[in-house]
Each structure stands twice: as C-alpha cells, then as structure tokens.
Design a protein around this motif. Sequence first.
Motif, short mmCIF file in Angstrom:
data_model
loop_
_atom_site.label_atom_id
_atom_site.label_comp_id
_atom_site.label_asym_id
_atom_site.label_seq_id
_atom_site.Cartn_x
_atom_site.Cartn_y
_atom_site.Cartn_z
N UNK A 20 0.76 -1.24 -0.03
CA UNK A 20 0.06 0.04 0.09
C UNK A 20 0.98 1.29 -0.18
N UNK A 21 1.81 1.24 0.74
CA UNK A 21 2.90 2.41 0.84
C UNK A 21 3.65 2.60 -0.58
N UNK A 42 1.88 10.96 1.11
CA UNK A 42 1.90 11.67 2.32
C UNK A 42 0.36 11.87 2.58
N UNK A 43 -0.45 11.44 1.91
CA UNK A 43 -1.67 11.71 2.32
C UNK A 43 -2.69 10.20 2.71
N UNK A 44 -2.30 9.22 1.92
CA UNK A 44 -2.82 7.81 2.44
C UNK A 44 -1.63 7.40 3.35
N UNK A 45 -1.83 6.98 4.75
CA UNK A 45 -1.06 6.71 5.46
C UNK A 45 -1.41 5.37 6.21
N UNK A 46 -0.53 4.30 5.87
CA UNK A 46 -0.73 3.10 6.89
C UNK A 46 -0.12 3.14 8.29
N UNK A 47 -0.79 2.82 9.22
CA UNK A 47 -0.24 2.82 10.51
C UNK A 47 -0.49 1.66 11.29
N UNK A 48 0.22 1.40 12.41
CA UNK A 48 -0.17 0.33 13.62
C UNK A 48 1.07 -0.75 13.21
N UNK A 65 -5.59 2.83 8.44
CA UNK A 65 -4.85 3.90 7.62
C UNK A 65 -5.70 5.20 7.80
N UNK A 66 -4.81 6.22 7.48
CA UNK A 66 -5.44 7.55 7.49
C UNK A 66 -5.43 8.26 6.22
N UNK A 67 -6.67 8.93 5.92
CA UNK A 67 -6.81 9.69 4.70
C UNK A 67 -6.74 11.07 5.19
#
Length: 463
Positions: free
Chosen positions: A357-358, A368-374, A381-383
């Motif tokens: 995804x990254x 810098x706008x679709x961010x995968x975390x955890x 994911x953050x949008x």
Amino acid sequence: MNAEELRLPLSRTANERLHAMIPGGAHTYAKGDDQYPENLAPVISHGRGAHVWDIDGNRYLEYGSGLRSVSLGHAHPRVTEAVRRELDRGSNFVRPSIVEVEAAERFLATVPTAEMVKFAKNGSDATTAAVRLARAATGRPRVGICADHPFFSVDDWFIGTTPMSAGVPAATTELTVAFPYGDLAATEELLTRYQDEVACLILEPATHTAPSPSSQLLPQPSAGRSPQSSGDPTPGYLAGLRELADRHGCVLIFDEMITGFRWSEAGAQGLYGVVPDLSTFGKALGNGFAVSALAGRRDLMERGGLRHSGERVFLLSTTHGAETHSLAAAMAVQTTYTEEAITAQLHALGERLAAGVREAAAAMGVGDHLVVRGRASNLVFATLDENRQPSQQYRTLFLRRLLAGGVLAPSFVVSSALGDADIDHTVDVVAQACAVYRKALEAADPTPWLAGRPVKPVFRRLA
C-alpha cells in the motif's frame, strides 16, 4: 467494475428495513451504514475464509473482519467442527459443564501470567467487572482510563467520557479521569492529584497509539504529543506504569481485546513481559463466536468467588457466559494459534500489505496523504487532505474505490485466511484508488468523487 457502476439495490432496501426496526440500523455502531459511502453499505449474506458476499451477489475481500474478531477467517473448519461437536450435547445447563473446566485450563495455559479466569459474552462486561473489582479491592471511587485509546465499554464509567454521553449522570462521569499513553510523568501527576482516590489504571497495553485520524472509531491523539505509529510501547513504559500502580496502590488493568492473540497468544503482556493485575480478552478469542474473558491475580479474582472471608463482589454472573459451543470455539482458536503460528502469519501478511500500500500510494504521488499505521497484525489507514489534515471526505472517496474493486476495508486489519494473491489484489485496487485520490488532491476538492454525504465518526453528539 467502477464506483459509478457499483449498485447495491438489495442492500439499500435491506438497510431501510434495518433502520425501521433496529436503532442505528445495526447492532454495533461501527457497522452502521453511516460508516460507509452513501448507498454503498453492503448487507452481508455469508462469508468464507477472507471473503464475504453481499445480498446483491458481490464478493469482497474483507479486512477488519467482525471488528477484528474473525482473525482466522470466516467458518474456519477447525473452529466450526469444535462447535458442531457441542451443539447436539446442549449449550447451557443449570450447573457448570465440564467444558467450563477445560476452557479455563486451556486459557490459563495460553495466558500463564493469569491465575484465574471468568468467561462472559462481550468485552464490556469483562472490563466493567475489572473496574468493579478494582474499586472493591482498593475502596477507591475513581477510574483512570487511557485518553488515547478508543473504546473500553458500553457502560457509564466510559461512555460518559465520549461525545455520546446522553443519559449518563455527570456524577458518574466525574469519577473517570484520564491519563495519556506513554507519559509516565503526567500519569504520576494524575495519581498525585487524586491521591488515594484512583482505584485502577486501564489501558490497551499496546495498539496503534497514533491511530488513523480518519478512522471512524478513534479519537484524535492529544495535542502536543506524538505517540508511536508502530503499535509498540516505548521501551520501559509498561514497566514504569506497573511501578506507578504499585507505588500508588491502584490496580493495573490491561485491555487485551485487540492485542490478545494478535500480539502473541498470551497477549501484549506475554510479549513485553509486564504482568497486569487484571486483564480482559475477547474479539479473536472466539473467531466470531461470542466469548470474552476476565483474568488476573488469584487474590483479586477470588473476591468474586466463594472461598474468602471478605465482602463479596458481584463480579460476573451472566446466563450465557459459559455456553458450551462458544467455549469450544475459544479452545479451538487457542489450539490453532499455537499449533499453526497464526500470530506470525498475521504479521507476515500485514507487513506485505503495508509495504504494498505504501509503495502504491507513493507511486501515485499520494504517499503523504494515504498513511498506513499500526502493528503489522493490526493496521489502520489515515486519509489526509491537501493540507495533510484528517479528512472524512477523502476517506469516503477511498472507501468507494475499494468497494468498487471488491475490497471491503474499514481498516487494513488482516486475517490468516488471506493469501499472497489476495494481498496483491488489494494493493492493485489501492493503486487504482490512489489515482483518483491524486485527481481530487490536484483539484483540492474531493466532492465530485463522493456521490453523496461523507462517512461519519461513530462518536458524535448528534445523529
């Protein structure tokens, strides 16, 4: 299929029927149709493995299955067979069944840091029982909750702290105080301010402490702090919290609803080597079947029992808490995790997905706008919008494109039923979604791609 071609007429009709009879249109707020793009909230017919089918006949790869509960995939043969063996033998009796003994022994062997366990049907019952037990043991009224974790219970001691606090007396809410994750100094200041008043500290020992800002279930981190995005606590934090709890005489409670099994078979406490006084488990424990657990120190747990001379605590007493088929499911889940190294599989699948995804987002210029975390086993994911701020509108756009590609993903939380080909397909769909995301960013307006109202956060004051 594209988003303009995706139509769900049967699901739309079923959603209207749901709202006519069920407040919110679902039995869990996080499953509500307000969490999905307008007219694109599929109603599920059935599932198998990592796939689900809606009543319109569409098939989806599913992430975050059952709000993280179905970590082995739907209708897992080992679990369903264990359940079938019990169904013809009766499920609930006027006295404990031998299955309760076996399930308790299996759980305590899996989570050796606990000395006693009591089963229930949902996580809220378990966490509230832990809080009640802590108050009884300490004689103190206040509950310390971690401010950076999204959900602990449907009961008043927690819900009163959310925007959906209607119906909760202010006097109840005032007894709940908050501490920040990862900040021992601030926590000690809280315990000093309310000296000898705080019965317990309850927190998720380790999750995505910097959650997806646009995730529907998660509040924003407190201003001025930047918790880790990997899902792991800062080295020494949990041990420091353990020392603080001991020094101030309060009970340390780990909510392991998410971390249980996904971090290790013994939960985060097994992975990081810090033992709480009490801990609660659920979600993955039953692979979709209703079972949760309160576990902990014998001297505390026995206060809810019959073999002590002190004042009795009404700990947990639920009619359906020991249904035999749910306990059989829990035992099968624990055996499967142990024998098939499921936690390692979840991490490997999550790492492959996160990397894909990254890479796809970066290639499309939206990294810098679709961010995968955890943590890899528990990805969100953050949008973010053109100003890199959390955006429900961009989340809506992204979810629409995922659904059109056959991916149902309110999060990127994996199940072990996924295969490499499934991950690769998901990444391809994400890449296509990112191409549209880029167009919206260039226009500085995602509205033309929404086709309706944006998705909404669960915790909000007005419907």
